[in-house]
Design a protein around this motif. Structure first.
Motif, mmCIF file in Angstrom:
data_model
loop_
_atom_site.group_PDB
_atom_site.id
_atom_site.type_symbol
_atom_site.label_atom_id
_atom_site.label_comp_id
_atom_site.label_asym_id
_atom_site.label_seq_id
_atom_site.Cartn_x
_atom_site.Cartn_y
_atom_site.Cartn_z
ATOM 1 N N PRO A 237 0.837 -1.209 0.000
ATOM 2 C CA PRO A 237 0.000 0.000 0.000
ATOM 3 C C PRO A 237 0.865 1.249 0.000
ATOM 4 O O PRO A 237 2.067 1.181 0.286
ATOM 5 N N GLN A 238 0.256 2.384 -0.295
ATOM 6 C CA GLN A 238 1.017 3.619 -0.321
ATOM 7 C C GLN A 238 1.419 4.018 1.100
ATOM 8 O O GLN A 238 0.607 3.989 2.020
ATOM 9 N N GLY A 239 2.675 4.361 1.248
ATOM 10 C CA GLY A 239 3.165 4.776 2.551
ATOM 11 C C GLY A 239 4.679 4.735 2.606
ATOM 12 O O GLY A 239 5.341 4.402 1.613
ATOM 13 N N LEU A 240 5.229 5.054 3.744
ATOM 14 C CA LEU A 240 6.675 5.077 3.938
ATOM 15 C C LEU A 240 7.211 3.654 4.050
ATOM 16 O O LEU A 240 6.657 2.835 4.806
ATOM 17 N N PRO A 241 8.279 3.329 3.331
ATOM 18 C CA PRO A 241 8.745 1.940 3.226
ATOM 19 C C PRO A 241 9.593 1.473 4.408
ATOM 20 O O PRO A 241 10.690 0.937 4.239
ATOM 21 N N PHE A 242 9.077 1.671 5.625
ATOM 22 C CA PHE A 242 9.772 1.243 6.826
ATOM 23 C C PHE A 242 8.742 0.861 7.882
ATOM 24 O O PHE A 242 7.570 1.222 7.782
ATOM 25 N N GLN A 243 9.197 0.162 8.904
ATOM 26 C CA GLN A 243 8.343 -0.142 10.053
ATOM 27 C C GLN A 243 8.335 1.057 10.995
ATOM 28 O O GLN A 243 9.389 1.633 11.299
ATOM 29 N N LEU A 244 7.148 1.437 11.480
ATOM 30 C CA LEU A 244 7.037 2.597 12.360
ATOM 31 C C LEU A 244 7.870 2.423 13.626
ATOM 32 O O LEU A 244 8.607 3.334 14.019
ATOM 33 N N HIS A 245 7.784 1.256 14.287
ATOM 34 C CA HIS A 245 8.506 1.101 15.543
ATOM 35 C C HIS A 245 10.019 1.111 15.340
ATOM 36 O O HIS A 245 10.765 1.575 16.203
ATOM 37 N N HIS A 246 10.482 0.659 14.167
ATOM 38 C CA HIS A 246 11.917 0.742 13.877
ATOM 39 C C HIS A 246 12.346 2.202 13.730
ATOM 40 O O HIS A 246 13.424 2.587 14.204
ATOM 41 N N TYR A 247 11.506 2.999 13.086
ATOM 42 C CA TYR A 247 11.833 4.418 12.900
ATOM 43 C C TYR A 247 11.865 5.142 14.244
ATOM 44 O O TYR A 247 12.794 5.916 14.528
ATOM 45 N N LEU A 248 10.861 4.911 15.079
ATOM 46 C CA LEU A 248 10.820 5.579 16.380
ATOM 47 C C LEU A 248 12.010 5.180 17.246
ATOM 48 O O LEU A 248 12.581 6.014 17.956
ATOM 49 N N GLU A 249 12.391 3.916 17.195
ATOM 50 C CA GLU A 249 13.561 3.466 17.946
ATOM 51 C C GLU A 249 14.832 4.151 17.446
ATOM 52 O O GLU A 249 15.689 4.554 18.235
ATOM 53 N N LEU A 250 14.954 4.283 16.126
ATOM 54 C CA LEU A 250 16.139 4.912 15.552
ATOM 55 C C LEU A 250 16.213 6.388 15.923
ATOM 56 O O LEU A 250 17.279 6.901 16.295
ATOM 57 N N VAL A 251 15.086 7.096 15.838
ATOM 58 C CA VAL A 251 15.060 8.513 16.204
ATOM 59 C C VAL A 251 15.363 8.685 17.687
ATOM 60 O O VAL A 251 16.115 9.589 18.088
ATOM 61 N N ASP A 252 14.815 7.810 18.527
ATOM 62 C CA ASP A 252 15.078 7.888 19.957
ATOM 63 C C ASP A 252 16.560 7.647 20.250
ATOM 64 O O ASP A 252 17.177 8.369 21.041
ATOM 65 N N SER A 253 17.141 6.642 19.610
ATOM 66 C CA SER A 253 18.561 6.342 19.817
ATOM 67 C C SER A 253 19.434 7.514 19.386
ATOM 68 O O SER A 253 20.383 7.894 20.084
#
Length: 330
Positions: A237-253
């Motif tokens: 489906p249309q959207g960002l090609p990543f997992q949301l929880h992986h992105y939030l973890e990366l930004v937090d780190s």
């Protein structure tokens, strides 16, 4: 010399763009004026509210944003395919949520008056709708609507006239997943990097706060933001090609490293996103903390960057050395 917008946007190469608008006055867009003591903090909500309202009207999705004291950062996804699928009725209804339109388009949207329209008038309406359709997936029109609205409200509040923003907003094409992810993190971490906020999830008037809040409340992703839909796959489906929880973890780190006064941080090398994109920890920190310092134009791997400039008829491929240095393994 600044290039015209049409020579910076190529939807054939990418639908993702990083847009920056800066205030030209001594008085802040938001925050507090130290000389007068007057607070403009409420203007952050103006920007956030109207930005998300425009995303519901335009075929332009908001991926990330941060409203700072004298500038705004927005990462946008232009959905031309969606706009081209709209009926004349939907195009006009969307445009009329922002503008009055013409007398004929007003008549068309009135069931009682539509029957009175003849063939030539209907053709004129169709032609007008096509103009509106193109505007509704145009990056410049989206930013123009946002900036003009905020400028008018600020001028009204300040009881003055004249420019509120710089003459042009800055736009950068994000040509691949590594550039997109690095730019989104750079935008979401702006308040943390500026030491205005201590954590990404507490950063007011940012996209990461909305996403984190939805996760904390165990709700679906915010409808006003372009969703994360997982790694690329068939029938995606249309959207960002990543997992949301992986992105939030990366930004937090990354935020924990940026804020050196915070104790402990996760190992960046363990991030699934960075493993997939092949970005080293040192490269990631440079990308997510100094994105604008490294890149003034389009960002992506060498092949995509050359292709982008070729499609736009540019004689030179600018930014090539920095992309090679920071994205060579991505």
């Amino acid at each position: 010399m600044p290039q015209p917008r049409k020579s910076q946007v190529s939807l054939d190469d990418t639908p993702y763009y990083h847009c920056v608008s800066r205030c030209v006055r001594r008085a802040y867009l938001c925050g507090e004026d130290k000389q007068t003591g007057k607070s403009y903090e409420h203007r952050r909500q103006w920007v956030e509210d109207y930005l998300l309202r425009l995303a519901e009207v335009f075929a332009v999705d908001v991926c990330a944003y941060a409203v700072m004291s004298n500038h705004t950062h927005i990462v946008l996804h232009v959905n031309q395919q969606q706009a081209e699928a709209w009926s004349v009725q939907e195009v006009l209804e969307r445009w009329h949520r922002l503008h009055k339109g013409t007398l004929l388009t007003q008549m068309y949207l009135n069931p009682e008056l539509r029957a009175q329209l003849d063939a030539s008038q209907l053709q004129c309406i169709n032609d007008t709708a096509e103009v509106y359709r193109q505007r509704l997936y145009d990056l410049s029109w989206f930013m123009r609507q946002l900036n003009e609205h905020i400028a008018r409200e600020a001028n009204k509040e300040d009881k003055c006239t004249g420019r509120f923003w710089e003459g042009r907003f800055k736009s950068q094409a994000l040509l691949d997943e590594a550039a997109l992810m690095a730019c989104m993190a750079y935008v979401d971490l702006n308040p943390v990097r500026a030491k205005i906020e201590s954590t990404p999830e507490s950063s007011k008037h940012t996209s990461v706060k909305l996403r984190a809040k939805a996760v904390q409340q165990k709700k679906a992703q915010p409808k006003v933001l372009f969703p994360f839909v997982g790694n690329p796959r068939n029938n995606m489906p249309q959207g960002l090609p990543f997992q949301l929880h992986h992105y939030l973890e990366l930004v937090d780190s990354t935020g924990r490293i940026v804020r050196e006064d915070k104790r402990g941080h996760l190992r960046l090398e363990a991030s699934p996103i960075m493993q997939r994109l092949g970005i080293a920890a040192e490269q990631w920190l440079s990308l997510s903390c100094e994105f604008e310092q490294h890149f003034s134009g389009a960002v992506g791997k060498e092949r995509l960057l050359r292709q982008y400039h070729q499609h736009l008829g540019h004689k030179r491929t600018t930014g090539l050395s920095r992309c090679r240095c920071l994205l060579n393994s991505a």
